[in-house]
Design a protein around this motif. Structure first.
Motif, PDB file in Angstrom:
ATOM      1  N   ARG A 191     -17.719 -30.881   3.505  1.00  0.00           N
ATOM      2  CA  ARG A 191     -17.721 -29.504   3.979  1.00  0.00           C
ATOM      3  C   ARG A 191     -18.510 -28.638   2.999  1.00  0.00           C
ATOM      4  NH1 ARG A 191     -13.764 -28.774   7.990  1.00  0.00           N
ATOM      5  NH2 ARG A 191     -13.555 -30.828   8.975  1.00  0.00           N
ATOM      6  N   PRO A 192     -19.015 -27.485   3.460  1.00  0.00           N
ATOM      7  CA  PRO A 192     -19.730 -26.584   2.544  1.00  0.00           C
ATOM      8  C   PRO A 192     -18.818 -26.147   1.403  1.00  0.00           C
ATOM      9  CG  PRO A 192     -20.070 -25.956   4.832  1.00  0.00           C
ATOM     10  CD  PRO A 192     -19.005 -26.990   4.845  1.00  0.00           C
ATOM     11  N   PHE A 193     -19.404 -25.911   0.235  1.00  0.00           N
ATOM     12  CA  PHE A 193     -18.634 -25.473  -0.931  1.00  0.00           C
ATOM     13  C   PHE A 193     -17.996 -24.127  -0.639  1.00  0.00           C
ATOM     14  CE2 PHE A 193     -18.389 -23.161  -5.004  1.00  0.00           C
ATOM     15  CZ  PHE A 193     -17.520 -24.005  -5.667  1.00  0.00           C
ATOM     16  N   ASN A 194     -16.677 -24.048  -0.833  1.00  0.00           N
ATOM     17  CA  ASN A 194     -15.931 -22.830  -0.534  1.00  0.00           C
ATOM     18  C   ASN A 194     -15.207 -22.366  -1.800  1.00  0.00           C
ATOM     19  OD1 ASN A 194     -14.355 -20.755   0.397  1.00  0.00           O
ATOM     20  ND2 ASN A 194     -13.313 -21.938   1.984  1.00  0.00           N
ATOM     21  N   PRO A 195     -15.705 -21.320  -2.466  1.00  0.00           N
ATOM     22  CA  PRO A 195     -15.076 -20.864  -3.714  1.00  0.00           C
ATOM     23  C   PRO A 195     -13.672 -20.324  -3.514  1.00  0.00           C
ATOM     24  CG  PRO A 195     -16.785 -19.328  -3.014  1.00  0.00           C
ATOM     25  CD  PRO A 195     -16.913 -20.524  -2.126  1.00  0.00           C
ATOM     26  N   ASP A 196     -13.321 -19.954  -2.264  1.00  0.00           N
ATOM     27  CA  ASP A 196     -11.972 -19.436  -2.014  1.00  0.00           C
ATOM     28  C   ASP A 196     -10.909 -20.509  -2.227  1.00  0.00           C
ATOM     29  OD1 ASP A 196     -13.007 -16.967  -1.395  1.00  0.00           O
ATOM     30  OD2 ASP A 196     -13.081 -17.351   0.763  1.00  0.00           O
TER      31      ASP A 196
END
Length: 495
Positions: free
Chosen positions: A481-486
Motif C-alpha cells: 500500500r502507499p506509504f501513510n504517515p498517519d
C-alpha cells in the motif's frame, strides 16, 4: 468399540517452568499422560497446547498457548472450526499458578453447558461451585508455595555464598567438575591471561590467541571478548565470590574466602577489577560529549514498535528491526520480528520514508521546545570529588598491594569509595548527556542535523530526547500500500 465420532473432542495442555535439557521431554511426558486419560475417559484430543520452559507464577509473563486455549474453549472450536468440548491436563498446577488465571480458565470452559474437564485423576465438574472453590484454594496454596520456595532458594544461595560454597550449574572454566579442584591447563591459561591484562594486553588479542590454539569454553564454544572479560573479572579467580553483583563480605567487611583453589592472588584480581571498572559506562570525551561503544547502523532501530493487535486485544509492541531490501527505494525496511524472536511478523515499513517522516516530526518538536529550554551549566560540580576519590583509591590499592596497610583497614574503606565513585560516575554521565543535548537544541538544530555535524548516535540521542517510541500501526488489507504517515504514532516525551 466406541466410534471415533462419538468421542468428546477436547484439547490437551502441558507446561513446564524450566526445561533445563532443552529437549521438551517434560511436556512430552505430560501429553502422554493426557493421551492415557483421554483413552480411559472416552475423550478425543483434537489439539495439543504446550508452553514449554514458561512459568505460570509470573504476572508479567504471557503463555501463548494457554491464551490460545482459552480463546478456543470460549469459542467452542479451534481456528479451523474443529469443535472443542473440554480440556485435559495432568494436574491443576501445570495449568495455572495464579488465581486470576484459574478464574479465566473456568470462565472460558464453562462459557457453554456440557463442557468436560479432566486431569490424571479423572473428571472434575467445574460447574459445581464447591469444586471451583477447591480449585481456587489449590491455586492459592500453590502460589504461597512458589513464594516460599523462592525465599528458601534466596536464603540458600546467600548462605552458600557466605560459607564460600560453590553454586550449582556448569563448572567454571579453570576448575574440574567438583568446582573446587583446579583443571591445570585451563587454570594456567587464566593465570597468564590475568597477568597479560594487568600488563596492558588487550582482551581481543588474548581471545584470538586462545581460539587459534583450539581453547574452548566449558560449553565448547569459541571465546569472545565478553566471555573472556567475565571469566577474568570473576572474583572466584582469587578465591572470593560475588552475590547479586557485590563481593560477599563477613561482619568485618572482609571478603569471604571460598572453599575452591584460587588461580591468582587477591592483589592481582583487584588490579583487574580496577582496570575493568574504569571502563564501565559511556565513553565521555574531553569536550563532554557522550558516544556509544557501538555506533548504530540505522536511525530508528529499537525506537519503532509494532502496533498490530494480538489475539487478546493487546498490541504486539515488539521493537522493529531492519531488513535489507535492495528491491525497494531506500534499500531497507523496518519490520517486526517473527514469533520465534518475540514479535508477530506482521508489520513492515519502507525504512527511508519512515526515517524522513520521523526526522521532520522530531525536528519540529525540538524547535518548539528550544525557546523553553534553559542553558545548563557546562561544568559538572562533582568532578573535583571524583578525581580526589579516584586518586585516593589508587593510593590505597597500591599501599595494600605493597602490604603497607592491613586487610581490615583496606577492604571496608575501599568498599565505601567504590560505592561513592559509582554514584559520581552516574551523575557525570547524566550531566554530560544533558549538556550535549541542550547545546544542540539551543542552536539551529535543523542546520546541525542536515549539515553532517551530527553522527547517527547523536541523532538518535536527540530522537530519544523528543519521544519515547513510535508505534507503527498495521496497514490492513494485505499487499503493498502507499506509504501513510498517519499510521506512525509518535509517543512524545514531556517538554
Amino acid at each position: 468399540m466406541t466410534n471415533d465420532s462419538q468421542l468428546v473432542p477436547v484439547v490437551a495442555y502441558a507446561r513446564i517452568s524450566a526445561d533445563l535439557a532443552r529437549d521438551g521431554h517434560g511436556v512430552e511426558d505430560q501429553h502422554r499422560v493426557n493421551d492415557e486419560t483421554a483413552a480411559t475417559l472416552g475423550l478425543k484430543i483434537v489439539h495439543y497446547y504446550t508452553d514449554n520452559d514458561l512459568s505460570a507464577a509470573k504476572a508479567d509473563l504471557v503463555r501463548p498457548d494457554f491464551e490460545a486455549m482459552l480463546r478456543a474453549l470460549k469459542a467452542g472450536r479451534l481456528p479451523d472450526a474443529q469443535p472443542v468440548r473440554g480440556a485435559i491436563v495432568v494436574a491443576d498446577d501445570r495449568l495455572v499458578r495464579r488465581v486470576g488465571d484459574y478464574e479465566r480458565f473456568v470462565d472460558a470452559l464453562t462459557y457453554e453447558d456440557g463442557r468436560v474437564y479432566a486431569d490424571a485423576k479423572g473428571l472434575k465438574d467445574l460447574y459445581n461451585e464447591d469444586v471451583e472453590s477447591m480449585g481456587l484454594f489449590g491455586v492459592v496454596i500453590a502460589k504461597a508455595e512458589v513464594r516460599k520456595i523462592k525465599r528458601r532458594t534466596r536464603r540458600s544461595h546467600r548462605r552458600r555464598a557466605e560459607e564460600g560454597i560453590p553454586v550449582g550449574g556448569k563448572r567454571p572454566f579453570g576448575w574440574k567438575d567438583d568446582k573446587l579442584t583446579l583443571e591445570p591447563d585451563e587454570a594456567a591459561l587464566l593465570a597468564q591471561a590475568a597477568r597479560d591484562v594487568i600488563a596492558g594486553k588487550s582482551l581481543h588479542s588474548i581471545q584470538l590467541r586462545w581460539n587459534d590454539a583450539g581453547v574452548r569454553t566449558v560449553h565448547g564454544n569459541e571465546w569472545r571478548s565478553r566471555s573472556l572479560k567475565l571469566a577474568l573479572w570473576n572474583p572466584r579467580l582469587c578465591g572470593w565470590r560475588k552475590h547479586n553483583g557485590e563481593l560477599v563480605r563477613d561482619v568485618n567487611g572482609l571478603p569471604v574466602v571460598g572453599k575452591w583453589e584460587p588461580i591468582i592472588t587477591p592483589k592481582e584480581w583487584m588490579a583487574i577489577d580496577a582496570l575493568f571498572s574504569a571502563r564501565i559506562g559511556p565513553n565521555i570525551k574531553a569536550d563532554g560529549t557522550v558516544t556509544d561503544y557501538r555506533t548504530p547502523s540505522y536511525l530508528l532501530t529499537g525506537i519503532l514498535r509494532c502496533g498490530k493487535p494480538k489475539g487478546d486485544g493487546q498490541i504486539c509492541n515488539a521493537p522493529l528491526r531492519v531488513s535489507v531490501r535492495p528491491d525497494l527505494s531506500g534499500g531497507y525496511v523496518y519490520q517486526c520480528q517473527s514469533r520465534s524472536m518475540g514479535g508477530c511478523g506482521g508489520s513492515a515499513r519502507n525504512g527511508a520514508k519512515v526515517d524522513e517522516y520521523i526526522t521532520e516530526a522530531v525536528l519540529a518538536k525540538l524547535e518548539e521546545r528550544t525557546a523553553a529550554k534553559t542553558q545548563l551549566d557546562a561544568e559538572w560540580g562533582g568532578q573535583e570529588e571524583l578525581d580526589r576519590l579516584m586518586v585516593k583509591q589508587r593510593k590505597m590499592l597500591q599501599a595494600w598491594q605493597e602490604d603497607q596497610i592491613s586487610d581490615e583497614l583496606f577492604f571496608p574503606e575501599n568498599h565505601k569509595m567504590e560505592s561513592r565513585i559509582k554514584e559520581l560516575r552516574k551523575e557525570r554521565t547524566q550531566h554530560a548527556l544533558q549538556v550535549q543535548r541542550a547545546s544542540v537544541v539551543t542552536e539551529d538544530v535543523r542546520e546541525q542535523w542536515y549539515s553532517g555535524k551530527l553522527d547517527i548516535a547523536q541523532k538518535r540521542a536527540l530522537i530519544r530526547e523528543a519521544l519515547h517510541a513510535v508505534i507503527v500501526l498495521p496497514v490492513g488489507g494485505g499487499g503493498r500500500r502507499p506509504f501513510n504517515p498517519d499510521l506512525l504514532v509518535p509517543k512524545w516525551t514531556e517538554s
